[in-house]
Design a protein around this motif. Sequence first.
Motif, PDB file in Angstrom:
ATOM      1  N   LEU A   1       0.898  -1.204   0.057  1.00 40.09           N
ATOM      2  CA  LEU A   1       0.084  -0.029  -0.101  1.00 40.09           C
ATOM      3  C   LEU A   1       0.819   1.249  -0.195  1.00 40.09           C
ATOM      4  O   LEU A   1       0.449   2.104  -0.811  1.00 40.09           O
TER       5      LEU A   1
ATOM      6  N   LEU B   1      -2.439   5.049  -5.093  1.00 42.43           N
ATOM      7  CA  LEU B   1      -2.925   5.301  -3.875  1.00 42.43           C
ATOM      8  C   LEU B   1      -2.523   6.433  -2.855  1.00 42.43           C
ATOM      9  O   LEU B   1      -3.239   7.221  -2.325  1.00 42.43           O
TER      10      LEU B   1
ATOM     11  N   VAL C   1      -0.856   6.378   4.824  1.00 43.20           N
ATOM     12  CA  VAL C   1      -0.846   4.720   4.906  1.00 43.20           C
ATOM     13  C   VAL C   1      -0.199   4.671   6.243  1.00 43.20           C
ATOM     14  O   VAL C   1       1.060   4.760   6.394  1.00 43.20           O
TER      15      VAL C   1
ATOM     16  N   VAL D   1      -7.108   0.009  -3.021  1.00 45.75           N
ATOM     17  CA  VAL D   1      -6.840  -0.984  -2.408  1.00 45.75           C
ATOM     18  C   VAL D   1      -7.144  -2.384  -2.715  1.00 45.75           C
ATOM     19  O   VAL D   1      -6.324  -3.319  -2.657  1.00 45.75           O
TER      20      VAL D   1
END
Length: 132
Positions: free
Chosen positions: A15, A21, A30, A86
């Motif tokens: 991630l 992201l 994150v 995700v």
Amino acid sequence: MSAAAALQKAIYERLAGDAELLLLLGDGGVRDHLHTGSHRPGISIASLESRDASTASEAGEEHLVTLAVRTGEGGNRAAQEIAARVRALLDDAALDLAGFSLVSLFHRRTRTGRDAKAKGHIAEMVFRAVTE
């Protein structure tokens, strides 16, 4: 290191290493745990439950990983967009686990809704992983 710890580390690295992201989340979005008063939007590993899943010939574990996507007020669409990214990153992913093998990693469910207490929106995502 346990299989659960290796899985958590691999998920975090996948991630945190994804540019798309990070564009959705911003710097520091994150996290491997929830920070009180943390910036939004953000994603954290909310829980990781492990149980024995050994067979007659192989030692193994089943893991249920819950990720929490949190956004601010009016952020339901943002929570859904982040959750979609995700899922694309983790569903059926081949992650490298130090000292263990990842047999499977699949998305089980996502629940989005308003988080009135925190004045925002949340998407709780559950993934099922099997390790040997």
